[in-house]
Scaffold this motif. Structure first.
Motif, PDB file in Angstrom:
ATOM      1  N   UNK A 404       0.809  -1.219   0.000  1.00  0.00           N
ATOM      2  CA  UNK A 404       0.000   0.000   0.000  1.00  0.00           C
ATOM      3  C   UNK A 404       0.836   1.262   0.000  1.00  0.00           C
ATOM      4  N   UNK A 405       2.163   1.128  -0.120  1.00  0.00           N
ATOM      5  CA  UNK A 405       3.010   2.321  -0.142  1.00  0.00           C
ATOM      6  C   UNK A 405       2.980   2.934  -1.547  1.00  0.00           C
ATOM      7  N   UNK A 406       1.802   3.321  -1.952  1.00  0.00           N
ATOM      8  CA  UNK A 406       1.626   3.859  -3.304  1.00  0.00           C
ATOM      9  C   UNK A 406       2.207   5.268  -3.388  1.00  0.00           C
ATOM     10  N   UNK A 407       2.532   5.645  -4.590  1.00  0.00           N
ATOM     11  CA  UNK A 407       3.066   6.992  -4.812  1.00  0.00           C
ATOM     12  C   UNK A 407       2.090   7.642  -5.782  1.00  0.00           C
ATOM     13  N   UNK A 408       1.019   8.173  -5.230  1.00  0.00           N
ATOM     14  CA  UNK A 408      -0.087   8.600  -6.087  1.00  0.00           C
ATOM     15  C   UNK A 408       0.195   9.948  -6.715  1.00  0.00           C
ATOM     16  N   UNK A 409       0.499   9.911  -7.996  1.00  0.00           N
ATOM     17  CA  UNK A 409       0.844  11.139  -8.710  1.00  0.00           C
ATOM     18  C   UNK A 409      -0.283  11.579  -9.637  1.00  0.00           C
TER      19      UNK A 409
ATOM     20  N   UNK B 706     -21.405   9.547   4.898  1.00  0.00           N
ATOM     21  CA  UNK B 706     -20.595   8.414   4.484  1.00  0.00           C
ATOM     22  C   UNK B 706     -19.331   8.833   3.749  1.00  0.00           C
ATOM     23  N   UNK B 707     -18.333   7.957   3.814  1.00  0.00           N
ATOM     24  CA  UNK B 707     -17.075   8.188   3.081  1.00  0.00           C
ATOM     25  C   UNK B 707     -16.966   7.134   1.988  1.00  0.00           C
ATOM     26  N   UNK B 708     -16.581   7.568   0.821  1.00  0.00           N
ATOM     27  CA  UNK B 708     -16.390   6.642  -0.282  1.00  0.00           C
ATOM     28  C   UNK B 708     -14.903   6.515  -0.567  1.00  0.00           C
ATOM     29  N   UNK B 709     -14.433   5.286  -0.675  1.00  0.00           N
ATOM     30  CA  UNK B 709     -13.006   5.058  -0.914  1.00  0.00           C
ATOM     31  C   UNK B 709     -12.812   4.288  -2.209  1.00  0.00           C
ATOM     32  N   UNK B 710     -11.634   4.451  -2.795  1.00  0.00           N
ATOM     33  CA  UNK B 710     -11.269   3.649  -3.958  1.00  0.00           C
ATOM     34  C   UNK B 710     -10.822   2.271  -3.495  1.00  0.00           C
ATOM     35  N   UNK B 711     -10.474   1.425  -4.443  1.00  0.00           N
ATOM     36  CA  UNK B 711      -9.998   0.080  -4.084  1.00  0.00           C
ATOM     37  C   UNK B 711      -8.777   0.157  -3.195  1.00  0.00           C
ATOM     38  N   UNK B 712      -8.024   1.232  -3.353  1.00  0.00           N
ATOM     39  CA  UNK B 712      -6.806   1.382  -2.559  1.00  0.00           C
ATOM     40  C   UNK B 712      -7.102   1.848  -1.134  1.00  0.00           C
ATOM     41  N   UNK B 713      -8.352   2.064  -0.818  1.00  0.00           N
ATOM     42  CA  UNK B 713      -8.703   2.468   0.541  1.00  0.00           C
ATOM     43  C   UNK B 713      -8.655   3.960   0.763  1.00  0.00           C
ATOM     44  N   UNK B 714      -8.378   4.706  -0.295  1.00  0.00           N
ATOM     45  CA  UNK B 714      -8.214   6.149  -0.151  1.00  0.00           C
ATOM     46  C   UNK B 714      -9.533   6.874  -0.445  1.00  0.00           C
ATOM     47  N   UNK B 715      -9.826   7.870   0.377  1.00  0.00           N
ATOM     48  CA  UNK B 715     -11.102   8.574   0.275  1.00  0.00           C
ATOM     49  C   UNK B 715     -11.159   9.377  -1.017  1.00  0.00           C
TER      50      UNK B 715
END
Ligand SMILES: Cc1cc2nc3c(=O)[nH]c(=O)nc-3n(C[C@H](O)[C@H](O)[C@H](O)COP(=O)(O)OP(=O)(O)OC[C@H]3O[C@@H](n4cnc5c(N)ncnc54)[C@H](O)[C@@H]3O)c2cc1C
Lengths: 417, 1005
Positions: A404-409, B706-715
């Motif tokens: 999960x150590x993504x580097x979201x650019x 509610x919070x919506x997240x992507x598959x990566x768990x990020x809001x």
């Protein structure tokens, strides 16, 4: 290697240019190499060059299924910049940027690296916030990037509509002045020529169709034209085809291959002497030395290997361009084309070990890997030589999708380029 | 000078309608029916351009889309300038203003030409890769010099006054090209009852028949053309599109047609007409009847004005009544080349010689020439041309049988025109657009369309069939085939009779040898526009650029605005010879859209200016405008940003608006928030999967954030959803994120969970939302409703269906300001009425309208996030300190669960959202600023995080900020520093992001 210079040109003109040497040999492949690099795009060729030059490993072959630099290397819109957001990417792209500066001299091949500046225009308050954040981060990372307001921008780029009449009036822009363009073909050819001179075998029309793997270790590759070629280590740098090659090796990559298009206008007299990109209006443009307006379009939402994109994308892109540069409405579009880009979920590349021992992948550069060419090759050469990644490349391990150590650019990579 | 090259009769021009045009500031006359090129030739204009690299004088070579040289600037006014118009494709109109584009001081007397002559030898292909490298510091200077020389024409400096549009079309059969093959196909398909579109780039239908004196059924072929066009015009389902170029052929038989509706009339489109139109066509079947382009031969100095292709010479004579010279030498590898000499002689001018590269060719055309007593020199070639601004003579020599070497002595002939024919190249461009690879044919001496997956047929010249009779038959066959394929019966068509001439075999020859080796011979041009020579291609090959794509890229062959229509095959032949390979071994060419260039304006149609992305307004927009609101672009919406009162600075307005909410009541137009209606028996389950928190127990009449997240768990989005019924919810999204959320729901439903019964409907525009917030909001609402809105009857996080100002309303008691709030949703049509009632009734409670900026300040005082501002795709709910909004008890997982539980997402020291209080309470940290622990530490400083939201809080009397700090939630009270661009540093203390009313009491009253 025959040295190129203005004087050389003059000298050769006296003998009607009949004595130029070949830029590279056309060798028959050997049965075994220390390192095989799959993919003769910019990244593969740069890898080969740095392997030979910096690590003294010259028993190297680059296997290219078509002709050298015939993939995305020659299809991109050549934007080079290093103002990325996260420390990891900033380090990676800045490493590359520093290699760009001086590359022509190093390769003795004019790659026409033109530091004409790259502007990101801001059209909303959120655009402004994102760019101010980027500028602040870059300042601490030691990367040049600055904000200019709309008035200043209008002075610097007269053809850009910075007025309040625009649909999304420009509020300001960030600009990296060291950024710019380079000549894409020359980059591939320059690296190829220099690598060949150091003894690397460049094998064109040589398609890898399978991997030779036993006990979880790679021993060579199977090619369509020359059968099995053995190697101690194999580096795979095939951009849009990465998923296909990974499948041969028996694993999956978190990469999707999408068509990405670009287009050019007919050549016109000097109109824009820098690079302008807008994430919000969604288009970007520069002008080539020949006079073509070079315009980047977006990626198609679906995956494919066709090297052709959808017409709707072209329409949208030109809408954005005319919105930003209203005077281009009567300028005419000459040609469009597409390439297949290997997109990672976090818009950052993969330079990594793989589940197969001695097999390494360098991919996922997606819509923005041209700028990374020197850095990518340099770091990947290190990875192939040492069998483990260079510290700058470490965060770009394939493992990051597990940890999960993504580097979201996505923010900084924004509009496809 | 008056049209000295114009014949007194003949041609398709209207001599009774003379037209005046200017070229390089001088006036000339032409006739209706002329192209700009034919009119220029009629007037004896030789030099139309200076070449790009060597600045050599260039003249008109061809008569259509393949013309490389006559590329001019058009336009009588600044706003109507059009760069790079091909004179051969521009119809003449009265008042046309044209100019050549290169050459200084003029095309005729050009100084650069001297440099080109002297320096040309220093400019082999790719020379720029080999030089300008030293010293490194001078590259900028070199480059700016190179860039100054860029371009052909120029862009206008003013906005385009014309409009454009686009039409979507569907048809059974799309026919491209209206020559004999295309017309036969169209006639057949139309008679068979198919829906047909036939397009041709020229001003009239007829194709090659317009350029010749050919007869059909014993009458001029153009009479047959007229009859066919007349008949086609009678069918309702047949669309005839002249002046329309099919410029792109895409997957699934999707084609784009560029129709020029007014470019033949005037500089600017007449009032209320569109200048150009794109037709976006989806065709069941496509018939390509695009004909062929003649190939010039490659010989020394073949770019001197007066060097043309034979077909163009015939066309200028037969179609336009123009003989482009006095003394003609023809050089040909095939019978068709003879036609130009025959036409020339018919026009009463002198044919000096027909130089045939073949030894003894006997066909009907060769014999006709012989019978006319024309001077035929067989087994020979024009190896060099004399002259600079116009051909003055040629050198003719014998050729070896293969054509590889010059043998025998050289004869010089006087001539002012050289017409060459190296054969014809089928126009396969469109079939290549779809990815089909062309196939070389030795008998045709050209590439033919390759296998394709498209529903595509071909007829006539594109198949290498150049005899009219064959073209007609192939067109008919294609038409019948298309009819059968779309399920229609065979049509009854009788073709006109065409005389079939006997044709001797052509010779496969492209590059004419010279006495000297190619590298030393005078320049032999392959691609005129990009100044690529045969010697240049040889150099490229010698240097190892062996793949044809390498050759093209290294030399720039085919990269002009004509995309190598004349030159590419010749270039491939030269490369093949240099590499000792056959042409097909050397490679195939790839053509891409556009077939010919198209104005950007045409491609975007109406989607320009105000219609680029239409602005979205709420029902109350007019009111905001009248109040003098400043607006902010959010998504496509215009939202009131703040409402300045006379003399107020922005900060003063904000302070006033904020205090009104905190102390009295404010009103916000919240209509722009996305609203998605979610229904179905699995709606609740679906919500549980797309939001991180739980939805199983949300009762009817209740709301939940509610919070919506992507598959990566990020809001990526957030909002409040209300339960309207057991299987019915209305979801709110952020303003900018509405479309994306809607797509997200659909993607997940359609691709991952199609088994769930749930339906989504975007209802954003159906509702108008007025949010009243502040201590007085209940009193205000009470004035407009009979419903009991007391705290006992209408609890926080409830919603009620009630009547407000006489209008049915959904009122949500939710709060984004921390104050007692009611969000009043009414049907959009009533929005303004209810709003005005609220304003009226609110006056006595101090009701104050506020905009998005005040909303941001108020929510930041409460520590509420804004998705997209306080999130950036790298933060999950725990990073935001919103773990309370995650439920791990749900039986089915939710999107993002796995992602946010990966090792890196649960580690210590992640960047977490905190509040930041500046040491100097007056200082507002600029948004985006980066935090460091020690501003004086060793460089590069490690970035601890950034400021995502930052404001002056009038309520609190100090600045407030929200931002991210590594491990921030455990660092309360610690100090961080924000070094700014101007060198100053702001010091701030990490604190809770909830600055105001931390217990949340005010919203519950
Ligand atoms: C339209 C477009 C615009 C772009 N614009 C920009 C930009 O402005 N700035 C920027 O930084 N980046 C841009 N990019 C992205 C950039 O082009 C790529 O990220 C980069 O070129 C990829 O690296 P490469 O050059 O090595 O790839 P490629 O050139 O694609 O190299 C991969 C090579 O692998 C070969 N190969 C594949 N499979 C096999 C096999 N089985 N065996 C042997 N060989 C194989 C291919 O033939 C190819 O030559 C753009 C891309 C596109 C398509």
């Amino acid at each position: 290697m025959q040295k190129y210079s203005g004087f050389g040109l003059f000298k050769h003109s006296l003998t009607h240019h009949e004595n130029w040497q070949r830029v590279w040999r056309n060798p028959t492949p050997k049965k075994k190499y220390d390192v095989i690099i799959i993919g003769g795009g910019g990244h593969g060729l740069a890898t080969a060059y740095y392997l030979a030059k910096e690590h003294g490993i010259t028993n190297v072959a680059v296997l290219e299924k078509g002709h050298l630099g015939g993939g995305n290397a020659c299809r991109n819109t050549t934007i080079v910049r290093s103002n990325y957001l996260w420390d990891e990417s900033a380090a990676l792209y800045e490493h590359s940027m520093q290699l760009w500066e001086g590359l022509a001299q190093e390769l003795n091949y004019n790659v026409m690296f033109s530091q004409r500046g790259v502007y990101h225009t801001c059209h909303t308050l959120q655009d402004m916030r994102s760019n101010e954040r980027l500028v602040a981060a870059n300042r601490l990372q030691g990367i040049d990037n600055e904000m200019v307001d709309a008035e200043q921008l209008q002075k610097e780029i007269p053809s850009l509509d910075c007025s309040k009449n625009a649909r999304y009036p420009i509020m300001g822009a960030s600009v990296q002045r060291r950024a710019g363009n380079a000549r894409h073909d020359a980059v591939a050819w320059g690296y190829a020529r220099a690598a060949d001179a150091l003894g690397v075998d460049l094998i064109q029309s040589c398609e890898v169709i399978d991997m030779e793997i036993s006990d979880g270790k790679i021993t060579g590759v199977k090619t369509k034209q020359y059968g099995v070629l053995k190697a101690d280590r194999v580096g795979c740098v095939v951009a849009g085809n990465s998923g296909v090659l990974a499948k041969m090796a028996g694993f999956e990559l978190p990469v999707e291959s999408h068509p990405l298009q670009a287009l050019v206008s007919e050549p016109i007299k000097p109109f824009l002497d820098t690079v302008v990109m807008s994430n919000h209006v969604h288009g970007y443009m520069s002008q080539s030395d020949k006079g073509d307006l070079v315009i980047g379009a977006g990626i198609d939402g679906w995956v494919g290997y066709g090297q052709r994109g959808s017409y709707g994308i072209i329409e949208h892109t030109i809408q954005a361009i005319v919105e930003m540069f209203p005077c281009t409405s009567r300028v005419r579009m000459n040609r469009q084309w597409g390439g297949i880009v290997d997109a990672c979920p976090d818009a950052s590349p993969i330079i990594s070990e793989t589940p197969i021992k001695n097999l390494f992948f360098n991919c996922g550069w997606g819509t923005g890997g041209f700028k990374g060419t020197p850095g990518s090759g340099n770091l990947f050469a290190h990875t192939l030589a040492d069998g483990k990644p260079h510290p700058i490349a470490e965060p770009f391990s394939i493992q990051r999708f597990h940890t999960g150590a993504l580097i979201d650019e996505h923010g900084a990579a924004g509009v496809a380029h | 000078m008056t049209q000295q090259n114009r014949l007194t009769s003949g041609g398709r021009i209207d001599r009774s309608t003379p037209l005046t045009f200017t070229y390089n500031g001088k006036q000339y006359k032409g006739f209706k029916g002329d192209t700009l090129a034919s009119a220029m030739l009629a007037n004896g204009i030789d030099v139309v351009a200076r070449s790009f690299k060597y600045s050599r004088p260039r003249g008109i070579v061809a008569c259509g889309a393949e013309e490389p040289n006559a590329v001019l600037q058009l336009g009588a006014t600044e706003a109507t300038q059009v760069p790079n118009v091909r004179a051969t494709q521009q119809e003449l109109f009265d008042g046309l203003v044209s100019a050549s584009t290169n050459g200084w001081p003029s095309v005729d007397t050009d100084v650069m030409g001297m440099i080109g002559k002297m320096g040309g030898n220093m400019m082999p292909p790719g020379f720029y890769y080999k030089t300008f490298m030293f010293p490194e510091s001078l590259w900028d200077t070199y480059e700016s010099m190179i860039r100054k020389a860029a371009g052909i024409g120029r862009a206008p400096k003013e906005k385009d006054p014309d409009t454009y549009d686009a039409i979507n079309q569907h048809c059974d059969v799309m026919i491209v090209g209206a020559g004999p093959a295309g017309l036969a196909a169209a006639l057949t398909a139309a008679r068979g009852g198919a829906r047909v579109i036939i397009a041709d780039e020229q001003n009239e239908f007829g194709g090659s028949l317009l350029n010749s004196t050919e007869q059909l059924d014993g009458k001029p072929a153009t009479e047959w053309v007229r009859a066919v066009v007349e008949e086609l015009s009678t069918y309702d389902d047949v669309l005839l599109l002249p002046r329309s170029t099919v410029n792109g052929y895409h997957d699934h038989n999707f084609l784009t047609i560029h129709e020029r509706r007014t470019d033949h009339l005037a500089d600017i489109a007449p009032v209320n007409t569109v200048r150009q139109r794109m037709h976006r066509v989806r065709a069941k079947w496509v018939v390509l009847a695009t004909g062929a382009h003649e190939r010039p031969l490659v010989y020394a100095n073949n770019d001197v004005p007066g060097c043309m292709i034979t077909g163009a010479v015939s066309a200028y004579i037969n179609r336009y009544g123009v003989v482009p010279g006095n003394e003609l030498v023809v050089m040909t590898t095939n019978d068709y080349g003879y036609q130009a000499a025959l036409d020339w002689a018919d026009a009463g001018r002198k044919v000096v010689a027909i130089v045939d590269t073949r030894e003894a060719a006997v066909g009907d055309r060769t014999e006709a020439a012989r019978q006319r007593g024309l001077n035929i020199i067989s087994g020979s070639a024009v190896i060099e041309v004399q002259g600079t601004k116009r051909v003055t003579g040629v050198s003719v020599a014998g050729l070896s049988a293969s054509g590889a070497k010059v043998i025998g002595s050289v004869t010089k002939l006087k001539a002012d025109t050289v017409a060459t024919s190296g054969g014809w190249s089928p126009v396969i461009h469109l079939s290549c657009h779809t990815g089909s690879r062309p196939v070389w044919s030795d008998s045709v001496v050209g590439f033919l369309p390759g296998p394709t997956v498209q529903k595509q047929l071909t007829a006539g010249g594109i198949n290498g069939q150049y005899e009219t009779a064959v073209a007609l038959q192939e067109g008919l066959d294609a038409g019948q085939k298309a009819l059968a394929e779309v399920g229609l019966a065979v049509a009854d068509v009788v073709l006109p009779e065409a005389k079939t001439l006997k044709v001797a075999a052509p010779m496969s020859l492209f590059h004419i040898p010279h006495l000297k080796p190619t590298s030393q011979a005078p320049k032999q041009f392959v691609d005129y526009q990009t100044d690529v020579t045969a010697a240049g291609i040889e150099i490229a090959c010698r240097e190892g650029f062996e793949a044809i794509e390498h050759v093209k890229r290294y030399t720039a062959m085919g990269f002009g605005t004509d995309q190598g229509k004349l030159g590419n095959i010749n270039g491939m032949a030269v490369a093949a010879k240099a590499l000792n390979k056959t042409i097909p071994e050397t490679g195939t060419t790839v053509f891409r859209p556009n077939y010919t260039p198209i104005a950007f304006g045409a491609i975007i149609g109406r989607n320009a200016g105000a219609l680029f992305e239409p602005e979205r307004y709420t029902a109350m927009h007019k009111w905001h405008v009248e109040q003098g609101a400043m607006f902010e672009d959010v998504g496509q919406w215009k939202r009131p940003w703040y409402y300045p009162q006379k003399g107020e600075s922005m900060q003063q307005s904000l302070n006033r608006e904020c205090m009104a909410v905190r102390n009295a009541v404010g009103i916000l137009d919240a209509s722009t928030l996305g609203k998605i209606d979610v229904q179905g028996k699995d709606a609740r389950e679906f919500l549980g999967r797309v939001y991180s928190n739980a939805w199983a127990k949300l009762a009817i009449g209740k709301c939940r954030y509610g919070l919506m997240c992507g598959e990566d768990g990020m809001v990526f989005d957030d909002g409040v959803t209300a339960c309207l019924g057991e299987n019915h919810f209305v979801m709110t999204t952020t303003t900018g994120g509405a479309a994306h959320v809607y797509e997200w729901l659909e993607i997940y439903h359609q691709t991952e969970w199609p088994e769930l019964e749930v339906y989504f409907n975007t209802v954003t525009d159906h509702w108008s939302t007025a949010t009243i917030t502040g201590p007085n909001s209940r009193k205000l609402l009470e004035e407009l409703t009979d419903f009991d809105v007391s705290n006992d009857n209408f609890r926080y996080m409830d919603w009620k269906q009630i009547t407000v100002a006489g209008v049915p309303a959904r009122v949500f008691r939710i709060s984004f300001t921390g104050e007692l709030s009611f969000e009043i949703n009414v049907q959009a049509n009533y929005g303004m009425a209810v709003w005005e009632k609220l304003i009226e009734a609110g006056a006595k409670y101090g009701l104050t309208p506020y905009g998005t900026e005040t909303m941001h300040v108020l929510r930041a005082e409460k520590g509420f996030i804004i998705a997209g501002q306080d999130t950036d795709g790298s933060v999950h709910p725990y990073d935001l300190g919103m773990g309370w909004c995650v439920s791990n008890q749900k039986p089915f997982s939710y999107i993002g669960k796995r992602g946010m539980n990966r090792s890196d997402c649960t580690r210590a020291n992640r960047k977490q959202l905190v509040g930041l209080k500046t040491k100097d309470p007056k200082q507002v940290i600029p948004e985006g600023s980066a935090a460091v622990l020690d501003p004086n530490g060793p460089k590069p400083l490690e970035i601890q995080g950034h400021i995502s939201s930052s404001y002056w809080s009038e309520t609190l009397g100090h600045s407030i900020a929200m931002g991210f700090i590594k491990g921030g939630l455990d660092k309360m009270g610690e100090t961080v520093y924000y070094p700014l661009g101007d060198g100053t540093v702001i010091e701030a203390e990490i604190c809770s992001p909830i600055f105001f009313d931390p217990k949340g009491e005010r919203q519950n009253v």
